[in-house]
Write a protein that holds these residues in place. Structure first.
Motif, PDB file in Angstrom:
ATOM      1  N   VAL A  40       0.849  -1.192   0.000  1.00 47.79           N
ATOM      2  CA  VAL A  40       0.000   0.000   0.000  1.00 47.79           C
ATOM      3  C   VAL A  40       0.884   1.242   0.000  1.00 47.79           C
ATOM      4  CG1 VAL A  40      -1.740   1.312   1.305  1.00 47.79           C
ATOM      5  CG2 VAL A  40      -1.907  -1.174   1.163  1.00 47.79           C
ATOM      6  N   THR A  41       0.475   2.234  -0.753  1.00 43.60           N
ATOM      7  CA  THR A  41       1.135   3.543  -0.752  1.00 43.60           C
ATOM      8  C   THR A  41       0.107   4.555  -0.282  1.00 43.60           C
ATOM      9  OG1 THR A  41       2.489   2.894  -2.627  1.00 43.60           O
ATOM     10  CG2 THR A  41       2.301   5.258  -2.212  1.00 43.60           C
ATOM     11  N   VAL A  42       0.478   5.396   0.660  1.00 44.01           N
ATOM     12  CA  VAL A  42      -0.453   6.426   1.121  1.00 44.01           C
ATOM     13  C   VAL A  42       0.141   7.803   0.876  1.00 44.01           C
ATOM     14  CG1 VAL A  42      -1.682   7.405   3.104  1.00 44.01           C
ATOM     15  CG2 VAL A  42      -1.625   4.943   2.797  1.00 44.01           C
ATOM     16  N   LEU A  43      -0.723   8.682   0.387  1.00 44.91           N
ATOM     17  CA  LEU A  43      -0.340  10.065   0.129  1.00 44.91           C
ATOM     18  C   LEU A  43      -1.106  10.932   1.122  1.00 44.91           C
ATOM     19  CD1 LEU A  43       1.262  11.660  -2.094  1.00 44.91           C
ATOM     20  CD2 LEU A  43      -0.924  11.976  -3.234  1.00 44.91           C
ATOM     21  N   GLY A  44      -0.384  11.832   1.774  1.00 44.33           N
ATOM     22  CA  GLY A  44      -1.036  12.730   2.723  1.00 44.33           C
ATOM     23  C   GLY A  44      -0.560  14.142   2.507  1.00 44.33           C
ATOM     24  N   SER A  45      -1.080  15.047   3.315  1.00 43.83           N
ATOM     25  CA  SER A  45      -0.688  16.445   3.183  1.00 43.83           C
ATOM     26  C   SER A  45      -0.273  16.973   4.542  1.00 43.83           C
ATOM     27  CB  SER A  45      -1.888  17.234   2.650  1.00 43.83           C
ATOM     28  OG  SER A  45      -1.525  18.583   2.498  1.00 43.83           O
ATOM     29  N   VAL A  46       0.745  17.844   4.534  1.00 46.02           N
ATOM     30  CA  VAL A  46       1.199  18.414   5.813  1.00 46.02           C
ATOM     31  C   VAL A  46       1.528  19.890   5.620  1.00 46.02           C
ATOM     32  CG1 VAL A  46       3.568  17.501   5.421  1.00 46.02           C
ATOM     33  CG2 VAL A  46       2.903  18.245   7.693  1.00 46.02           C
ATOM     34  N   ASN A  47       1.048  20.696   6.541  1.00 42.73           N
ATOM     35  CA  ASN A  47       1.416  22.104   6.536  1.00 42.73           C
ATOM     36  C   ASN A  47       2.915  22.203   6.812  1.00 42.73           C
ATOM     37  OD1 ASN A  47       1.911  24.833   7.746  1.00 42.73           O
ATOM     38  ND2 ASN A  47      -0.261  25.009   7.231  1.00 42.73           N
ATOM     39  N   LYS A  48       3.599  23.031   6.049  1.00 41.03           N
ATOM     40  CA  LYS A  48       5.066  23.117   6.172  1.00 41.03           C
ATOM     41  C   LYS A  48       5.496  23.414   7.609  1.00 41.03           C
ATOM     42  CE  LYS A  48       5.885  24.275   1.354  1.00 41.03           C
ATOM     43  NZ  LYS A  48       6.329  25.237   0.354  1.00 41.03           N
ATOM     44  N   LYS A  49       4.660  24.124   8.345  1.00 39.49           N
ATOM     45  CA  LYS A  49       5.015  24.470   9.738  1.00 39.49           C
ATOM     46  C   LYS A  49       4.943  23.257  10.661  1.00 39.49           C
ATOM     47  CE  LYS A  49       2.680  28.762   9.485  1.00 39.49           C
ATOM     48  NZ  LYS A  49       1.339  29.139   9.805  1.00 39.49           N
ATOM     49  N   ASN A  50       4.197  22.236  10.260  1.00 38.10           N
ATOM     50  CA  ASN A  50       3.982  21.091  11.162  1.00 38.10           C
ATOM     51  C   ASN A  50       4.805  19.857  10.824  1.00 38.10           C
ATOM     52  OD1 ASN A  50       2.122  22.565  12.551  1.00 38.10           O
ATOM     53  ND2 ASN A  50       0.357  21.735  11.442  1.00 38.10           N
ATOM     54  N   VAL A  51       5.727  19.961   9.858  1.00 38.14           N
ATOM     55  CA  VAL A  51       6.494  18.786   9.440  1.00 38.14           C
ATOM     56  C   VAL A  51       7.344  18.243  10.593  1.00 38.14           C
ATOM     57  CG1 VAL A  51       8.468  18.078   8.041  1.00 38.14           C
ATOM     58  CG2 VAL A  51       6.628  19.397   7.004  1.00 38.14           C
ATOM     59  N   LEU A  52       7.273  16.935  10.798  1.00 38.01           N
ATOM     60  CA  LEU A  52       8.106  16.284  11.826  1.00 38.01           C
ATOM     61  C   LEU A  52       9.085  15.343  11.140  1.00 38.01           C
ATOM     62  CD1 LEU A  52       5.293  15.348  14.358  1.00 38.01           C
ATOM     63  CD2 LEU A  52       6.925  17.226  14.542  1.00 38.01           C
ATOM     64  N   LEU A  53      10.377  15.648  11.226  1.00 39.24           N
ATOM     65  CA  LEU A  53      11.398  14.780  10.644  1.00 39.24           C
ATOM     66  C   LEU A  53      12.092  14.014  11.754  1.00 39.24           C
ATOM     67  CD1 LEU A  53      13.092  17.225   8.091  1.00 39.24           C
ATOM     68  CD2 LEU A  53      11.260  15.585   7.664  1.00 39.24           C
ATOM     69  N   ARG A  54      12.751  12.910  11.371  1.00 34.81           N
ATOM     70  CA  ARG A  54      13.567  12.183  12.354  1.00 34.81           C
ATOM     71  C   ARG A  54      14.708  13.080  12.838  1.00 34.81           C
ATOM     72  NH1 ARG A  54      14.016   6.121   9.567  1.00 34.81           N
ATOM     73  NH2 ARG A  54      11.767   5.770   9.461  1.00 34.81           N
ATOM     74  N   SER A  55      15.127  13.996  11.987  1.00 40.60           N
ATOM     75  CA  SER A  55      16.300  14.828  12.298  1.00 40.60           C
ATOM     76  C   SER A  55      15.962  16.078  13.109  1.00 40.60           C
ATOM     77  CB  SER A  55      16.979  15.247  10.993  1.00 40.60           C
ATOM     78  OG  SER A  55      16.037  15.910  10.170  1.00 40.60           O
ATOM     79  N   GLY A  56      14.717  16.205  13.572  1.00 38.61           N
ATOM     80  CA  GLY A  56      14.313  17.466  14.213  1.00 38.61           C
ATOM     81  C   GLY A  56      14.519  17.559  15.711  1.00 38.61           C
ATOM     82  N   ALA A  57      14.975  16.477  16.364  1.00 37.49           N
ATOM     83  CA  ALA A  57      15.065  16.495  17.841  1.00 37.49           C
ATOM     84  C   ALA A  57      16.167  17.442  18.315  1.00 37.49           C
ATOM     85  CB  ALA A  57      15.328  15.087  18.358  1.00 37.49           C
ATOM     86  N   LYS A  58      15.858  18.209  19.376  1.00 33.05           N
ATOM     87  CA  LYS A  58      16.819  19.185  19.918  1.00 33.05           C
ATOM     88  C   LYS A  58      17.237  18.765  21.329  1.00 33.05           C
ATOM     89  CE  LYS A  58      15.918  22.377  16.614  1.00 33.05           C
ATOM     90  NZ  LYS A  58      15.372  21.366  15.696  1.00 33.05           N
TER      91      LYS A  58
END
Ligand code: ADP
Ligand code: MG
Length: 314
Positions: free
Chosen positions: A128-146
């Motif tokens: 299965v492939t799923v396509l979704g939408s995300v507001n640029k302000k709400n993007v969560l990446l693995r690399s975002g932890a501070k």
């Protein structure tokens, strides 16, 4: 045999020239409009590897969709469209009826529409492939932890791994827990409401598919940080704790819960949202500068095993 991660790294991990985010996160991201990205993710389920032969087809249809929804949600995105490709050993209308009912029930819960796919003959395999939408302000990446971020996790860990042991008759557990664990294994329900309530306050996200420790490590590696996690604070069923089965929660796969990190400054906001909306989210530790993962049990460090990886542990 190399691990799946080594194989991807060696043969497939090319830098994308056109996507905002290519290989390496739960979903890839590309421009939708000024304010939003499309998020796209795909996952394959193979008989005998990802599910046992004779798995209930309704639940299998549900799970094939749910595992992809889980990746989309953990990027901070909302699912919208799905493609379904399926290889079938034979055309069995009773099986297909139930499978499609489960698949569409899951689509309905997460507001996604099936818009295409492929149907072929072969050993049972579902992609299965799923396509979704995300507001640029709400993007969560693995690399975002501070450094200093709190680490949050949805739901309960280790139930699906317990369910698999019960299904294989390797363990017996009390009947209520048995049922809950089998449901967690066969019909995971990523907690869209909980994730959506808090994701805009978070910095990083990943879903737990390979085991809590392995997936937290993906965040830590990508963010070039470490973490301290408190065993007592992890959402682990008391029966697993009493029966010395905590490893199922730490290293077992298939949880489809979500790990999120958020600044300490957001803690009271997140706690208020959890209380107000009765969300099932736990704060389990914090992100550190020291690039290692430390598990703490009453100030005693617990030695960790290597995380779950398809080609190593199966
Ligand atoms: P997840 O568990 O979230 O589905 P994986 O650990 O399977 O993610 O994959 C890690 C990353 O590698 C993801 O970004 C995924 O899209 C990418 N990936 C996996 N297999 C391939 C492949 N054969 N070709 C290109 N990218 C791949
Ligand atoms: Mg994932």
């Amino acid at each position: 045999m190399k691990t799946e991660f080594e194989l991807i790294e060696k043969y497939f991990n090319k830098k994308s020239m056109k996507a905002h985010k290519g290989i390496g996160d739960d979903a890839a991201l590309f421009e939708r409009d000024k304010d939003n990205y499309w998020a796209i993710s795909t996952d394959m389920l193979n008989e005998k590897i990802h599910f046992l032969p004779n798995t209930n087809p309704y639940k299998l249809g549900w799970k094939a969709m749910a595992v992809n929804v889980s990746d989309i949600l953990s990027m901070g995105a909302s699912p919208m469209f799905a493609l379904l490709s399926i290889a079938l050993p034979k055309s069995n209308s009773e099986w297909l009826k139930k499978f499609s009912q489960g698949f569409f029930a899951c689509c309905k819960l997460y507001n996604a529409e099936l818009i295409g796919g492929d149907t072929t003959k072969g050993p049972l395999s579902i992609n299965v492939t799923v396509l979704g939408s995300v507001n640029k302000k709400n993007v969560l990446l693995r690399s975002g932890a501070k450094i200093g971020d709190d680490i949050w996790v949805t739901g309960e860990l280790g139930l699906a791994a317990l369910g698999l042991k019960i299904a294989k008759k390797n363990i017996t557990a009390p009947s209520t827990l048995s049922k809950k664990s089998m449901d967690a294994l066969e019909k995971p329900v990523p907690d869209m409401i909980a994730i959506k309530k808090i994701h805009s306050f978070c910095n990083a996200g990943i879903d737990v598919s390979d085991g809590f420790i392995a997936d937290l490590n993906h965040i830590l590696n990508a963010s070039k940080v470490g973490a301290k996690v408190f065993l007592d604070d992890l959402p682990i069923n008391n029966w697993l704790r009493k029966n010395k089965k905590v490893d199922l929660a730490l290293y077992g796969g298939d949880d489809y819960q979500t790990i999120l990190t958020a600044s300490k400054k957001m803690r009271s906001t997140i706690e208020k949202l959890i209380k107000k909306n009765k969300l099932d989210i736990s704060r389990v530790g914090f992100v550190t500068r020291d690039k290692k993962l430390v598990m703490d049990d009453h100030d005693k460090e617990i030695k960790l095993k290597k995380g779950y990886e398809h080609f190593e542990n199966k």
